[in-house]
Design a protein around this motif. Structure first.
Motif, PDB file in Angstrom:
ATOM      1  N   LEU A  52       8.101  -1.687   0.032  1.00 17.01           N
ATOM      2  CA  LEU A  52       6.815  -2.277  -0.984  1.00 17.01           C
ATOM      3  C   LEU A  52       7.225  -3.518  -1.681  1.00 17.01           C
ATOM      4  CD1 LEU A  52       5.965   1.075  -2.587  1.00 17.01           C
ATOM      5  CD2 LEU A  52       4.913   0.074  -0.783  1.00 17.01           C
ATOM      6  N   HIS A  53       8.520  -3.877  -2.087  1.00 18.67           N
ATOM      7  CA  HIS A  53       8.673  -5.257  -2.320  1.00 18.67           C
ATOM      8  C   HIS A  53       8.611  -6.336  -1.466  1.00 18.67           C
ATOM      9  CE1 HIS A  53      11.006  -8.450  -4.301  1.00 18.67           C
ATOM     10  NE2 HIS A  53      11.756  -8.298  -3.106  1.00 18.67           N
ATOM     11  N   GLN A  54       8.955  -5.879  -0.236  1.00 19.11           N
ATOM     12  CA  GLN A  54       8.815  -6.988   0.723  1.00 19.11           C
ATOM     13  C   GLN A  54       7.201  -7.272   0.967  1.00 19.11           C
ATOM     14  OE1 GLN A  54      11.026  -8.887   2.175  1.00 19.11           O
ATOM     15  NE2 GLN A  54      12.704  -7.927   1.351  1.00 19.11           N
ATOM     16  N   SER A  64      11.942   2.840   0.411  1.00 23.32           N
ATOM     17  CA  SER A  64      10.465   2.636   0.434  1.00 23.32           C
ATOM     18  C   SER A  64      10.284   1.644  -0.855  1.00 23.32           C
ATOM     19  CB  SER A  64       9.885   3.996  -0.396  1.00 23.32           C
ATOM     20  OG  SER A  64      10.244   5.116   0.719  1.00 23.32           O
ATOM     21  N   LEU A  65      11.025   1.434  -1.753  1.00 23.42           N
ATOM     22  CA  LEU A  65      10.830   0.531  -2.952  1.00 23.42           C
ATOM     23  C   LEU A  65      11.042  -0.837  -2.182  1.00 23.42           C
ATOM     24  CD1 LEU A  65      12.060   1.779  -5.881  1.00 23.42           C
ATOM     25  CD2 LEU A  65       9.664   1.752  -5.538  1.00 23.42           C
ATOM     26  N   ALA A 111       6.362   3.474   4.003  1.00 23.10           N
ATOM     27  CA  ALA A 111       6.807   2.273   3.300  1.00 23.10           C
ATOM     28  C   ALA A 111       7.637   1.638   4.434  1.00 23.10           C
ATOM     29  CB  ALA A 111       7.456   2.605   2.216  1.00 23.10           C
ATOM     30  N   LEU A 112       8.211   2.353   5.089  1.00 25.83           N
ATOM     31  CA  LEU A 112       9.048   1.623   6.367  1.00 25.83           C
ATOM     32  C   LEU A 112       8.312   0.687   7.364  1.00 25.83           C
ATOM     33  CD1 LEU A 112      11.793   4.238   7.128  1.00 25.83           C
ATOM     34  CD2 LEU A 112      12.391   2.239   5.638  1.00 25.83           C
ATOM     35  N   LEU A 113       7.125   1.150   7.569  1.00 23.04           N
ATOM     36  CA  LEU A 113       6.311   0.548   8.360  1.00 23.04           C
ATOM     37  C   LEU A 113       5.873  -0.690   7.688  1.00 23.04           C
ATOM     38  CD1 LEU A 113       4.043   3.272   9.873  1.00 23.04           C
ATOM     39  CD2 LEU A 113       5.714   2.112  10.788  1.00 23.04           C
ATOM     40  N   PHE A 114       5.705  -0.821   6.220  1.00 22.21           N
ATOM     41  CA  PHE A 114       5.314  -1.903   5.525  1.00 22.21           C
ATOM     42  C   PHE A 114       6.440  -2.899   5.524  1.00 22.21           C
ATOM     43  CE2 PHE A 114       1.926   0.484   4.697  1.00 22.21           C
ATOM     44  CZ  PHE A 114       1.945   1.104   3.393  1.00 22.21           C
TER      45      PHE A 114
END
Length: 623
Positions: free
Chosen positions: A116-118, A112-113, A13-16
């Protein structure tokens, strides 16, 4: 423990988050855009439009909140966001509805959330920008393209929102998702199954197919080259015929055209031929190609294949071992009971099916769809072939359960030889105690179509035994030297050995002479002695035989002698001579037949009995 398991998902998620941060300036690079528009709320994302009306009147749906015009986000950015989001969600462990509510939340979960929000916000911005461009589009072609793009983005956005909810709520959302039921298409499913196999075959034959394509193209270009050269020669010949100026100009123009075509074909032919020669020089020998492919196969799939074979062997031999242990701990006669037979059959069937399922599980866990497809196709082929043999398979199962047409302990004729069915399981054991090597081990399916019956009391399992003297229908008199399920070997009076196939020997209806037997001979005298034919002649014949035959035999071998008037023939009065002998006299039976005739001829000479001859009566016709 759940939070520790979620650490890989948090990292993804940090990659996202990094992708989402990098996507903001890209999304702002539109026409005249100076700042990133705010995220579109859910009402904007769910706004629908009518494609036909948009293209017809130039008016389109208006967003609830318009932002500055901006360009469409790059396609690779969409792919990166979607794949990253899917990967992060797949890595997140499923949990129950009360998971994580009894303590402080892990900071990595919030990170992580937020990531994912971004990423979700970036997807919403893409939807808003495409929707704005759709509103501003002037021509119908552009509007149709943008409408299709907007439809795809909205579907992706809805899926991403469901994934965000699943990540945040940690519950199963499938009851809340209404999916359209798709009809089953077996051709499509089969094509998906064959796709990895065809891809592997395509990769293995890539070089050969490239060479074949080059050769085909060379053949086509070569044909074009020859035809173009013929056209050039024809046009040059026509120009040499001194045509008028107008025709000469036309022929010269066509000559230039066909010379260009011939040169292009020649150059193309040369280039293709060079490519083919290079391919052939670089091509390995058949042995090297096979070795290279086998090496590559085992390097890429060798471990999967080894694990699959180990899994199959473990299940197969493990279940068979358990079946053996169960049979050992039960009663000695448990194998003859129906329940035990059914249990053993089910365990053996599961050892095969379970082994195949274990192999499929290994290939599925390794993601090796090529090997998994091969296993599935093999199973489909076996199932398809079993349809035609289903009746035979059912009969085999009935035989294994000892409820079929052949049963244990009964008598069955197999290959024209009688046997006792000693045992019936996956293999049948047939025994004939009178034959050397009379034990037959064969698959139970070989007994399908046969019928057994209870053996009669004192019923012999073979008509003869080794050492017996027998007489066959073909006149052979010999002693049994050896008999087996395949052949019977006899020794005649001269010591020669004659070998019969067992089935043919039985067809000769052997007469067993070893215990006791009877010789029957016939003798006739002339009609002139008819006055004493039924009284004195039989008595004198029997006295002559009683006196002479004992001298030809050992003591006790001659049992009884009888002479009976049999019939009044056309030319003689016939007598039937019966001599009962012990089995020990069997080797002398042929000599005794001749001796009986000799003794009776001597009796005729002694008593002046005339021998019969064929009589012909002539009747003189009256005038």
């Amino acid at each position: 423990m759940n939070r520790l398991a979620a650490l890989p998902a948090a990292i993804a998620a940090l990659l996202f988050l990094g992708l989402g941060g990098a996507a903001a300036p890209l999304l702002a690079q539109g026409e005249g855009a100076t700042a990133t528009p705010p995220p579109v709320d859910e009402g904007v994302a769910e706004t629908r439009h009518t494609d036909g009306a948009d293209g017809a009147d130039g008016a389109g749906p208006r967003p609830a909140e318009e932002g500055p015009a901006a360009g469409e986000a790059p396609a690779d950015l969409d792919t990166g966001l979607d794949s990253g989001l899917n990967t992060g969600l797949d890595a997140w462990p499923d949990a129950g509805p009360d998971a994580g509510l009894d303590g402080p939340i892990d900071p990595s979960t919030l990170q992580s959330l937020d990531a994912l929000h971004q990423a979700l916000a970036s997807k919403e911005q893409q939807v808003a920008k495409v929707q704005q461009r759709l509103v501003e589009a002037q021509d119908s072609v552009t509007r149709e393209e943008l409408a299709n793009r907007l439809r795809e983005l909205r579907a992706e956005l809805a899926e991403n929102r469901r994934q965000f909810d699943r990540f945040a709520l940690e519950i199963d959302l499938s009851p809340f998702v209404e999916e359209e039921e798709q009809p089953f298409d077996w051709q499509q499913e089969l094509s998906k199954l064959l796709q990895p196999i065809l891809a592997e075959l395509k990769s293995a034959t890539a070089e050969s197919r490239a060479i074949a394509e080059l050769r085909g193209e060379i053949e086509t270009v070569g044909e074009r080259k020859e035809l173009a050269e013929q056209a050039v020669e024809r046009l040059q010949w026509l120009l040499d015929q001194d045509p008028d100026d107008s025709l000469r100009d036309r022929l010269a123009e066509r000559l230039e055209h066909w010379q260009r075509i011939a040169n292009e074909a020649s150059n193309r032919y040369t280039a293709l031929d060079l490519q083919l020669q290079n391919k052939l020089e670089q091509r390995q020998s058949l042995l090297d190609e096979t070795t290279s492919y086998a090496r590559s196969f085992f390097q890429t799939r060798g471990l999967n294949l080894l694990l699959a074979i180990a899994a199959f062997s473990l299940v197969f031999f493990g279940v068979r071992w358990v079946a053996g242990r169960i049979m050992r701990v039960r009663k000695p006669n448990a194998e003859q009971q129906f329940g035990s037979r059914l249990t053993l059959l089910l365990l053996h069937a599961f050892s095969i099916l379970g082994g195949l399922l274990a192999m499929m599980a290994v290939f599925n866990a390794a993601g090796d769809w090529f090997m998994l497809g091969l296993i599935l196709i093999f199973l489909i082929g076996v199932a398809w072939a079993s349809i035609k043999t289903l009746p035979s398979q059912v009969e085999s199962v009935k035989l294994i359960l000892n409820v079929g047409t052949v049963r244990e302990g009964e008598r069955v004729v197999f290959n024209d030889v009688p046997y006792r069915v000693d045992s019936l399981a996956f293999r049948a054991q047939l025994i004939n105690p009178e034959l050397d090597g009379g034990v037959q081990q064969l698959p139970v399916r070989d007994l399908v179509g046969y019928h057994s019956r209870p053996a009669g009391e004192d019923e012999p399992w073979f008509p003869t035994r080794c050492g017996d003297w027998v007489e066959l229908d073909d006149g052979l008199l010999g002693q049994i030297a050896h008999q087996s399920p395949s052949t019977v070997r006899l020794t005649d009076l001269g010591g020669a050995e004659i070998v019969y196939p067992t089935s043919r020997f039985l067809q000769q209806h052997p007469r067993r002479l070893s215990e006791r037997f009877r010789i029957v001979e016939r003798f006739g005298i002339d009609y002139r002695h008819r006055a004493i034919a039924t009284s004195e002649v039989p008595r004198l014949m029997q006295e002559a035989l009683d006196e002479a035959l004992p001298a030809l035999l050992d003591a006790g071998q001659l049992l009884t002698v009888s002479v009976i008037f049999e019939s009044a023939g056309s030319s003689s009065l016939d007598y039937r001579i019966e001599v009962q002998l012990d089995g020990a006299a069997a080797p002398r039976s042929e000599r005794l037949r001749g001796a009986i005739q000799r003794i009776l001829v001597d009796a005729c000479n002694r008593h002046d009995w005339a021998s019969p001859f064929t009589q012909i009566t002539l009747h003189q016709a009256t005038a």
